[in-house]
Design a protein around this motif. Structure first.
Motif, PDB file in Angstrom:
ATOM      1  N   THR A 123       1.875   2.905   4.110  1.00  0.00           N
ATOM      2  CA  THR A 123       2.288   1.562   3.673  1.00  0.00           C
ATOM      3  C   THR A 123       1.795   1.349   2.257  1.00  0.00           C
ATOM      4  OG1 THR A 123       0.267   0.529   4.515  1.00  0.00           O
ATOM      5  CG2 THR A 123       2.176   0.640   6.004  1.00  0.00           C
ATOM      6  N   VAL A 124       2.397   0.419   1.613  1.00  0.00           N
ATOM      7  CA  VAL A 124       2.064   0.139   0.228  1.00  0.00           C
ATOM      8  C   VAL A 124       1.750  -1.342   0.090  1.00  0.00           C
ATOM      9  CG1 VAL A 124       2.884   0.181  -2.142  1.00  0.00           C
ATOM     10  CG2 VAL A 124       3.560   1.993  -0.578  1.00  0.00           C
ATOM     11  N   GLN A 125       0.632  -1.615  -0.569  1.00  0.00           N
ATOM     12  CA  GLN A 125       0.327  -3.011  -0.901  1.00  0.00           C
ATOM     13  C   GLN A 125       0.862  -3.270  -2.301  1.00  0.00           C
ATOM     14  OE1 GLN A 125      -3.794  -4.046  -0.798  1.00  0.00           O
ATOM     15  NE2 GLN A 125      -3.440  -6.195  -1.296  1.00  0.00           N
ATOM     16  N   VAL A 126       1.660  -4.294  -2.424  1.00  0.00           N
ATOM     17  CA  VAL A 126       2.352  -4.508  -3.684  1.00  0.00           C
ATOM     18  C   VAL A 126       2.156  -5.936  -4.171  1.00  0.00           C
ATOM     19  CG1 VAL A 126       4.126  -2.833  -3.111  1.00  0.00           C
ATOM     20  CG2 VAL A 126       4.481  -5.206  -2.532  1.00  0.00           C
TER      21      VAL A 126
ATOM     22  N   GLY B 256       1.794  -8.311  -0.250  1.00  0.00           N
ATOM     23  CA  GLY B 256       2.102  -7.925   1.116  1.00  0.00           C
ATOM     24  C   GLY B 256       2.248  -6.416   1.224  1.00  0.00           C
ATOM     25  N   ILE B 257       2.632  -5.948   2.409  1.00  0.00           N
ATOM     26  CA  ILE B 257       2.780  -4.515   2.652  1.00  0.00           C
ATOM     27  C   ILE B 257       4.176  -4.234   3.191  1.00  0.00           C
ATOM     28  CG2 ILE B 257       0.319  -4.202   3.103  1.00  0.00           C
ATOM     29  CD1 ILE B 257       1.015  -4.116   6.092  1.00  0.00           C
ATOM     30  N   PHE B 258       4.587  -2.945   3.038  1.00  0.00           N
ATOM     31  CA  PHE B 258       5.836  -2.483   3.634  1.00  0.00           C
ATOM     32  C   PHE B 258       5.810  -0.957   3.627  1.00  0.00           C
ATOM     33  CE2 PHE B 258       6.637  -3.107  -0.853  1.00  0.00           C
ATOM     34  CZ  PHE B 258       7.187  -1.897  -1.235  1.00  0.00           C
ATOM     35  N   PRO B 259       6.677  -0.308   4.413  1.00  0.00           N
ATOM     36  CA  PRO B 259       6.663   1.166   4.515  1.00  0.00           C
ATOM     37  C   PRO B 259       7.059   1.830   3.197  1.00  0.00           C
ATOM     38  CG  PRO B 259       7.851   0.182   6.352  1.00  0.00           C
ATOM     39  CD  PRO B 259       7.603  -0.909   5.373  1.00  0.00           C
ATOM     40  N   THR B 260       6.469   2.982   2.928  1.00  0.00           N
ATOM     41  CA  THR B 260       6.734   3.702   1.678  1.00  0.00           C
ATOM     42  C   THR B 260       8.144   4.277   1.629  1.00  0.00           C
ATOM     43  OG1 THR B 260       5.800   5.705   2.657  1.00  0.00           O
ATOM     44  CG2 THR B 260       4.338   4.324   1.335  1.00  0.00           C
TER      45      THR B 260
END
Length: 1351
Positions: free
Chosen positions: A39-42, A48-52
């Protein structure tokens, strides 16, 4: 300031349903903060986070890190623009479908697909540099077209990339935007069709045209013979050919004989005439075969070239053709062969009696296309033509512009005519000419005789045969491309044969002529017509031994006077010769000059005659013999100023740099030049001096190069002597430039000649002197010019042109030299600006100067420009802009002075402003200047100031203004008015923009409305007790600012009203002025669509909170409540007035508002205005009775007096009596239309009382009688009334009541107010009892349903 980081592009939508998930849509961009376990914190606006696997990583830079940072991907800027533009287009493209704009919808769809395809090509990166450039040009053209069609902003570009306005000067930005706007305006939807069409839209010089010709076929009845087709361009004005001939062979079927060799079917004609529309294209068709059309086949095997037909087409017809069109041309034949030589002229002149159609089905099929550009440009743009093979058909003679390195040695000979005797025959001869080119040894030159381009050269040429004609006229042109080294000793032989039509059809030799190609002294055969001698010979005579006849005379013009035998010969042969050679010359004077070493005694005569020699002769030998014409330097230099020979300047430059060896020449050149300059003031005739000064650029080149050669040879000896000579030369120059001359005097003309060439000398001086030394020369020279500007003197314009070239020169770009040159340039410029002369040129100079100013990272200007130096320029530029746009409001596009003013202000720092403000001698001067510049700012932010799509220029202008007003806030009222206009500009209303455009503006500039609002609030707080001077004048403007739908701006500005109430309370003990102004402006502003429910609530809450601790709290609450209620009603009224609402709702809302103005606000004028608005609504709904009662409300406010009334609404200036009379008559008319005649009679009675002492009763009695008649005779409808109740607070405010009572319609209310009652004959009204279910939160309405009754 850039910082490197990674950011990602979203490949698939993510809903963010997991804990801390960040919802994303396809195409979003986010900045990476941290990556952890898939996951990536952006960071975007949220964290927030979401799948790479939902993203694609891309490198990027952050510009202006902080509040207004911008993330820029590390990729081609064209790719970035394409991506963002296509996103904007996508949403708008769908709206086109919704709006049923199908044509633009489909065209935009095709363009978007094309851009996507080009984007893929760029991303792959496999394109060559040239191809990549072409693709980017194609992309930007498509983007501009789409933006224009969709009404989007103009994008300024440099080399296909968008420019950052912060990285370039305002003047440079203005130039780019103006250039793009011009190109943008010339575009149209039709230009999106094909590559060929786009090329044609580009203007090109008149000398760069080519005519593409593709021979297809000759459609005709089968004549059974092979054909030859000759093409050439013909000048219809001068009746002469302009080009070589293009030659195509056709087979017996009329098709090209060599279809596999396309270069023999296609050619490019060079068309360089400026009179393009006057040119014609000529086709001459011959056949090879039998002598006569009636002869039997196989009579003989000998082939003759015989005339067949001719066709002509105007090139003007090709200018309107959009593509390579096939033309089917009619073929004409002459009635008699003796006129064959002029058949094309007869066709042009339409001499129908001399030619006719060769056949009803005969036609020449040819593809013709006019192309624009030089040959190298065509090779790039039409590669297919050159790939498959195409020949080049040259112009006869040199091009209009002779290019260095152009090599030609072509001799053109035209077989004109002949005079022959019968030779003992009963009929005239059939004469054929055979042409040979022979060398010095008498050998035939192989492949050196060409009938035209397209076919290879041959060893011989056979002319056409005219049947039984002893005075034939052929007019056939051949080309002899003989090499230069074979020209001496070569000659051309013409053999004459009779072609018999009997027996075996043999060709019998009966004579010959010849002409040498070069004379003994080296001159070639002169151009022109030559009458050659025909030498008789026997049929079997051998001409292989040339020495036998070369000793004989060849031309009758060269015969000695005592040779009467040959002069008496009647037989002659005429030819026309024309030599186009870059190596050989026909001019004897030129040869004498080139051979000056062999004959030194002829040098003086040769140089004297040099000026009489045509420029073409000089230019073609200059490449090889420049050293030998050195002594005629001035003449040759000035000759190169001609546009025809300007491309030979590099040849002269190369000679000076590489071949010139006069190391001691500089001394004499300086002396001679100084001698001429010293004679200027006293000389009566200055033509020759002007010619010398006109050549001063190259004279200085020779001087500098000579000195450099001397220094290299001697190690720099006599350096001081050389410098003294140069200083003395410039002293002489300064003396003659300092002379003041009135009008057009010879000295003034000489000064103008020198100033035109002076800037070209700068670069040469830099080769020896330092930058500061050269700048000193220029400063002192320009400084010697008189500063007084004389009206109608051409020298003044030349001065500015010289200054313009100076500031555009490389020397001025150097900061060290710019410091020295700037004062003198500004001094001369200021003199012209004060006199308001040559403003366009002054703006150009200022633009060039300001374009050099750059900004360092700390924001200070990189220039040694003092504030004292620029202060007068700022005032003059401000005055120029003010005059331009106050006195010439018709100007549709801003001039460069606007860009200059903005550039000056943009570069000024705190120190500059302080120095400028302290430099004014008095406060009045300062005040006048500030008033003027604020007026200019108000002009600059007008919507019509810039074209609609110049958003970039508008934003830069606003950014400069908002920075400048921080320093120039001395004139408070102008400052406040300017600030209000600034905030209300359409280009700053971000809510109306698309999300992407709004985001770009916020990232680069922020919301400038909020910034300016904060400045207004700060300045207001600094006014102190002077605030009273702006109350109530600034209430309206500030209220307009608070109505802008920007929450932060409203929070800043609304508290100012509390401050105004407080200061007004201190001064007057009340704030009636504040209340009155607020109410008046609210009505006008909200009727324009400004304000909303959010604003009403915010206004109420902020001010109530502000007055909580005030001693005048009660009266303040009352004012706020009154204004809030007014807003509520105005918002309801505005909503009701929208299209689609029912008339009853509009009427009820208007009644509520006018009653509020009367009962609660006691605003009679506003009350009257809404009475008339209600009156118009009733008339529109055809409620004539209600309209009468409505207008009666205004009528009752008036008296029968002579008090004058001002012009108001649609009423003119008149007395109160006249207006009340007009209202009475209008009301009676409406009562009549509404069939309420009884009430009309009552008003007629009142009018009768007023007319008693003025008028007779004739007209009035007729009106009353008419009303009585209608009561008795006409049928009316009896109305029924119904009560309608509105319950609940969700209904609009005007439908609700506060008390449990029935409110009747306006008709009943007006009747009650006026004391009127309806009659029982159909106009009476009865009201039912209020419904018991009516509550305090309900309101009832009465609606009528008509029913028939008989009066």
């Amino acid at each position: 300031m850039y910082a490197f980081l990674l950011f990602v592009a979203v490949l698939a939508s993510f809903r963010g349903t997991v804990q801390h998930g960040l919802p994303l849509e396809i195409g979003d961009t986010v900045q990476i903060l941290e990556k952890c376990e898939g996951t990536v914190q952006v960071h975007r606006c949220n964290i927030g986070i979401f799948p790479t696997n939902f993203i694609h990583l891309k490198n990027a830079h952050v510009k202006n890190k902080g509040q207004f940072e911008t993330v820029l991907p590390v990729e081609d800027t064209v790719i970035t623009e394409m991506t963002s533009t296509l996103r904007d287009w996508g949403a708008m493209w769908k709206q086109l479908y919704v709006k049923n704009e199908g044509d633009l919808f489909h065209r935009l769809w095709h363009v978007m697909n094309e851009i996507l395809d080009l984007r893929r090509q760029v991303l792959v990166g496999h394109l060559t540099h040239d191809r990549m450039r072409d693709v980017k040009q194609h992309i930007t053209a498509r983007l501009d077209w789409g933006n224009e069609q969709l009404g989007l902003d103009l994008v300024p570009r440099r080399e296909f990339s968008m420019v950052d306005p912060d990285e370039i000067s305002v003047t440079e930005l203005y130039r780019l935007v103006s250039k793009r706007s011009t190109q943008h305006g010339n575009n149209s939807a039709d230009k999106i069709t094909s590559h060929r069409h786009r090329k044609k839209d580009t203007p090109v010089p008149a000398s760069t045209h080519h005519l593409f010709v593709h021979m297809k076929s000759l459609m005709s009845a089968n004549i059974g013979e092979e054909l030859e087709v000759y093409f050439h361009i013909y000048d219809g004005r001068e009746n002469r050919p302009l080009s070589e001939r293009f030659f195509v062979r056709l087979n017996k079927s009329g098709l090209p004989k060599s279809p596999e060799k396309t270069e023999r079917q296609c050619t490019l004609f060079v068309v360089s005439s400026p009179f393009l529309t006057m040119l014609l294209f000529n086709f001459v068709i011959l056949y090879s075969g039998r002598m006569g059309a009636g002869e039997k086949k196989n009579v003989c095997s000998v082939q003759y070239r015989r005339p067949f037909g001719c066709a002509v087409v105007s090139i003007a017809d090709l200018l309107t053709a959009d593509s390579k069109d096939d033309h089917l041309l009619k073929v004409y034949a002459c009635n008699t062969e003796s006129e064959w030589f002029q058949i094309h002229e007869n066709i042009i002149k339409k001499a129908n009696s001399r030619y006719n159609l060769s056949g009803s089905n005969t036609g020449l099929s040819v593809a013709l296309q006019l192309l624009h550009g030089d040959i190298e440009q065509l090779r790039r743009e039409y590669m297919v033509l050159f790939t498959r093979g195409v020949s080049i058909t040259r112009k006869l003679g040199f091009s209009d512009v002779i290019m260095p390195g152009e090599m030609r040695n072509d001799l053109y000979i035209t077989l004109e005519r002949g005079e022959f005797e019968k030779g003992g025959k009963s009929v005239a001869r059939n004469v054929e000419i055979t042409v040979y080119a022979l060398d010095i040894d008498g050998q035939i030159l192989k492949s050196q005789v060409a009938a035209g381009s397209g076919e290879p050269g041959a060893d011989e040429y056979h002319s056409l045969v005219l049947y039984h004609n002893n005075s034939p006229r052929w007019a056939e042109q051949i080309k002899l491309p003989i090499p230069v080294d074979m020209f001496r000793g070569s000659h051309v032989r013409f053999e004459f044969r009779h072609c018999s039509t009997k027996d075996k059809g043999e060709k019998k030799l009966f004579g010959y002529s010849f002409v040498p190609l070069m004379q003994e002294d080296g001159r070639t055969l002169p151009d022109g017509i030559h009458e050659l001698i025909i030498h008789k010979c026997e049929e079997n005579t051998s001409l292989a031994d040339c020495s036998r006849y070369l000793k004989l005379p060849f031309s009758k013009a060269n015969l000695p006077s005592n040779n009467q035998t040959l002069k008496g010969i009647k037989e002659s042969f005429w030819i026309t010769s024309f030599l186009c050679s870059t190596k050989l010359t026909q001019n004897g004077d030129m040869l004498d000059l080139l051979k000056w070493r062999a004959h030194p005694e002829r040098i003086n005569d040769s140089l004297s005659k040099l000026k009489e020699i045509d420029g073409s002769e000089i230019s073609v030998v200059l490449q090889r013999y420049g050293l030998k014409v050195f002594d005629s330097l001035v003449h040759i230099i000035n000759l190169l100023q001609d546009s025809k020979f300007q491309h030979f300047k590099p040849v002269m430059d190369t000679y000076i740099e590489s071949h010139f060896a006069g190391a001691l020449s500089y001394r004499d050149l300086i002396k001679v030049l100084k001698w001429y300059v010293d004679r200027i003031v006293d000389a009566e005739h200055q033509d020759h001096i002007q010619q010398v000064l006109k050549a001063s650029e190259y004279i200085f080149k020779y001087i500098i190069q000579s000195r450099r050669l001397f220094s290299l040879a001697t190690g720099g000896q006599h350096e001081e002597e050389f410098r003294v000579c140069i200083h003395e030369l410039f002293m002489s120059i300064r003396f003659f430039l300092s002379q003041e001359n009135k009008g057009i005097s010879p000295v003034a003309q000489t000064q103008a000649v020198f100033l035109r060439t002076f800037p070209a000398v700068y670069g040469e001086l830099l080769k020896i002197f330092t930058v500061r030394e050269v700048a000193g020369f220029i400063r002192e020279t320009l400084g010697s010019l008189p500063t007084t500007v004389q009206a109608d003197c051409p020298l003044e314009t030349v001065k500015l042109q010289c200054i313009a070239k100076t500031v555009e020169d490389q020397l001025y770009i150097n900061p060290e030299s710019r410091c020295l040159l700037l004062p003198v340039v500004l001094r001369l410029l200021q003199a012209h600006m004060q006199e308001q002369r040559d403003q366009v040129m002054c703006a150009r100079i200022l633009t060039s100067m300001l374009s050099l100013i750059k900004k360092e990272e700390n924001g200070t200007a990189v220039s040694n420009i003092h504030a004292q130096t620029w202060k007068p320029k700022l005032r003059h530029v401000t005055a120029a802009v003010h005059q331009e746009y106050e006195e010439q409001l018709h100007s549709s596009m801003p001039d460069e002075f606007v860009a200059c003013l903005l550039a000056l202000l943009r570069q000024m720092s705190d120190r500059h402003y302080q120095h400028m403000l302290q430099g004014f001698s008095s406060k009045d001067d300062l005040r006048d200047f500030l008033l003027q510049i604020f007026t200019v700012f108000r002009i600059l932010i007008r919507p019509e100031m810039f074209p609609k799509d110049w958003t970039v220029m508008r934003l830069v202008t606003n950014n400069v203004i908002i920075t400048t007003v921080l320093y120039l806030s001395e004139v408070w009222d102008s400052y406040f008015y300017l600030s209000v206009i600034f905030i209300n500009q359409p280009c700053l209303q971000l809510e109306s923009f698309s999300p992407s455009k709004r985001k770009k503006i916020l990232e680069k500039y922020g919301d400038m409305r909020v910034m300016m609002g904060c400045e207004i609030f700060s300045m207001w707080q600094n006014l102190g007790e002077h605030k009273l001077n702006f109350i109530p004048a600034m209430i309206g403007p500030f209220l307009e600012v608070t109505l802008v739908p920007q929450p932060d701006l409203r929070n800043v500005m609304i508290p100012i009203f509390h401050d105004m109430m407080d200061w007004e309370q201190r001064r007057s003990g009340n704030f009636k002025q504040v209340e009155s102004k607020l109410i008046d402006k609210l009505d006008s502003l909200m009727s324009e669509g400004k304000g909303d429910e959010t604003y009403r609530e915010l206004f109420n809450s902020i001010l109530l909170k502000k007055i909580e601790r005030e001693t005048w709290r009660e009266s303040g609450i009352s004012l706020i409540a009154t204004v809030t209620r007014l807003m509520e009603r105005l918002l309801d009224y505005r909503d009701c007035m929208k299209l689609g609402e029912v008339d009853g709702k509009k009427i009820g809302c208007t009644v509520s508002l006018l009653n509020f103005y009367k009962t609660e606000l006691n605003k009679e004028e506003m009350y009257i205005r809404y009475i008339h608005k209600l009156y118009d609504l009733h008339l529109k709904a055809q409620n004539y009775t209600e309209a009468s009662y409505t207008l009666l409300l205004y009528d009752e406010l008036l008296e029968w007096s002579d008090r004058p009334l001002r012009e108001f609404l649609n009423y003119p200036m008149q007395s109160e009596w006249q207006r009340k009379e007009f209202l009475h008559l209008t009301i009676v008319q409406n009562f009549d239309r509404g069939k309420c005649w009884e009430n009309g009679i009552i008003l007629c009675r009142e009018l009768a009382d007023q007319y008693e002492s003025f008028y007779d009763y004739r007209n009035l009695s007729k009106m009353r009688a008419s009303l009585y008649d209608k009561i008795m005779d006409q049928q009316r409808l009896e109305p029924e009334f119904f009560r309608v109740g509105f319950y609940g607070k969700k209904f609009p405010f005007f439908l609700r009541v506060r008390h449990n009572s029935c409110v009747s319609s306006l008709c009943a209310a007006a009747m009650t107010t006026s004391g009127w009652k309806h009659s029982s004959s159909g106009c009476s009204t009865s009201f039912p009892t209020p419904s018991p279910c009516s509550t305090s939160t309900s309101r009832t309405r009465l609606y009528t349903r008509p029913r028939h009754s008989v009066s």
